[in-house]
Design a protein around this motif. Structure first.
Motif, PDB file in Angstrom:
ATOM      1  N   LYS A  94     -31.878  -3.746  13.579  1.00  0.00           N
ATOM      2  CA  LYS A  94     -31.499  -2.341  13.483  1.00  0.00           C
ATOM      3  C   LYS A  94     -30.382  -2.075  14.478  1.00  0.00           C
ATOM      4  O   LYS A  94     -30.487  -2.445  15.637  1.00  0.00           O
ATOM      5  N   THR A  95     -29.333  -1.428  14.007  1.00  0.00           N
ATOM      6  CA  THR A  95     -28.205  -1.079  14.853  1.00  0.00           C
ATOM      7  C   THR A  95     -28.140   0.441  14.976  1.00  0.00           C
ATOM      8  O   THR A  95     -28.104   1.150  13.964  1.00  0.00           O
ATOM      9  N   VAL A 137     -26.482   3.945  15.481  1.00  0.00           N
ATOM     10  CA  VAL A 137     -25.179   4.546  15.199  1.00  0.00           C
ATOM     11  C   VAL A 137     -25.247   6.029  15.548  1.00  0.00           C
ATOM     12  O   VAL A 137     -26.326   6.597  15.671  1.00  0.00           O
ATOM     13  N   LEU A 184     -24.849   8.531  11.011  1.00  0.00           N
ATOM     14  CA  LEU A 184     -25.504   7.633  10.054  1.00  0.00           C
ATOM     15  C   LEU A 184     -24.791   7.611   8.702  1.00  0.00           C
ATOM     16  O   LEU A 184     -24.541   6.540   8.151  1.00  0.00           O
ATOM     17  N   MET A 237     -21.369   5.791   8.957  1.00  0.00           N
ATOM     18  CA  MET A 237     -21.528   4.354   9.158  1.00  0.00           C
ATOM     19  C   MET A 237     -22.111   3.685   7.916  1.00  0.00           C
ATOM     20  O   MET A 237     -21.739   2.563   7.579  1.00  0.00           O
ATOM     21  N   ALA A 238     -22.987   4.391   7.198  1.00  0.00           N
ATOM     22  CA  ALA A 238     -23.520   3.851   5.949  1.00  0.00           C
ATOM     23  C   ALA A 238     -22.375   3.611   4.963  1.00  0.00           C
ATOM     24  O   ALA A 238     -22.300   2.549   4.333  1.00  0.00           O
ATOM     25  N   TYR A 295     -20.475   0.411   6.054  1.00  0.00           N
ATOM     26  CA  TYR A 295     -21.182  -0.846   5.775  1.00  0.00           C
ATOM     27  C   TYR A 295     -21.284  -1.120   4.276  1.00  0.00           C
ATOM     28  O   TYR A 295     -21.220  -2.263   3.847  1.00  0.00           O
ATOM     29  N   GLU A 355     -33.065   6.580   9.315  1.00  0.00           N
ATOM     30  CA  GLU A 355     -32.556   5.219   9.163  1.00  0.00           C
ATOM     31  C   GLU A 355     -32.362   4.858   7.700  1.00  0.00           C
ATOM     32  O   GLU A 355     -33.046   5.365   6.829  1.00  0.00           O
ATOM     33  N   THR A 391     -30.743  -2.591   9.172  1.00  0.00           N
ATOM     34  CA  THR A 391     -31.033  -1.159   9.119  1.00  0.00           C
ATOM     35  C   THR A 391     -30.098  -0.454  10.086  1.00  0.00           C
ATOM     36  O   THR A 391     -29.933  -0.888  11.224  1.00  0.00           O
ATOM     37  N   LEU A 392     -29.458   0.622   9.611  1.00  0.00           N
ATOM     38  CA  LEU A 392     -28.697   1.502  10.489  1.00  0.00           C
ATOM     39  C   LEU A 392     -29.631   2.632  10.894  1.00  0.00           C
ATOM     40  O   LEU A 392     -30.329   3.201  10.040  1.00  0.00           O
TER      41      LEU A 392
END
Length: 140
Positions: A19-20, A22, A25, A28-29, A32, A55, A69-70
């Motif tokens: 899990k990173t 951020v 969310l 960043m989703a 990615y 998340e 997982t973000l």
């Protein structure tokens, strides 16, 4: 293609996810998904250490592979970039928590059951403060 790296672990542990943290969310989703081709699997709101989290978990890129997982805190600042949560799967979560505390780590919250995902979970903190989420699948 054959992977030349050796594989294995002790005590039935499997590295399963990372899990990173951020700050944004949704932004960043999009990054990615658009840049790295990740495919969302689910979105989940919960709490970690008494703080609300949101998340998005992505599918593993190959069968049985680890997932990313973000994760974002709903209110407040995210940890400094570079901190992450490693995820492990075990068949005996109680034993893992006991080994962690015996080795100088901590389990700050009690093990809890998450029925909607069919699992039990605990956060195991290593002696330097890094977070490891350990899950045990329920056998229903």
């Amino acid at each position: 293609m054959t992977d030349p790296r050796p594989a294995g672990s002790n005590d039935g542990m499997t590295f399963a996810f990372s899990k990173t943290f951020v700050r944004d969310l949704d932004a960043m989703a999009k990054f990615y998904e658009d840049v790295l081709g990740l495919i969302p699997f689910n979105r989940h709101q919960d709490a970690m250490f008494g703080r609300a989290i949101d998340e998005i978990t992505y599918q593993a890129s190959y069968a049985g592979g680890p997932a990313l997982t973000l994760i974002a805190y709903v209110e407040g600042e995210a940890p400094a970039a570079g901190e992450a949560v490693q995820g492990f799967v075990t068949q005996d979560l109680d034993a893992v928590c006991a080994r962690a505390t015996a080795a100088g780590g901590a389990v700050p919250d009690p093990i809890r059951e998450v029925p909607e995902f069919g699992l039990r979970v605990a956060f195991v903190i290593d002696p330097e403060g890094h977070i490891n989420e350990v899950i045990q699948m329920l056998n229903h």
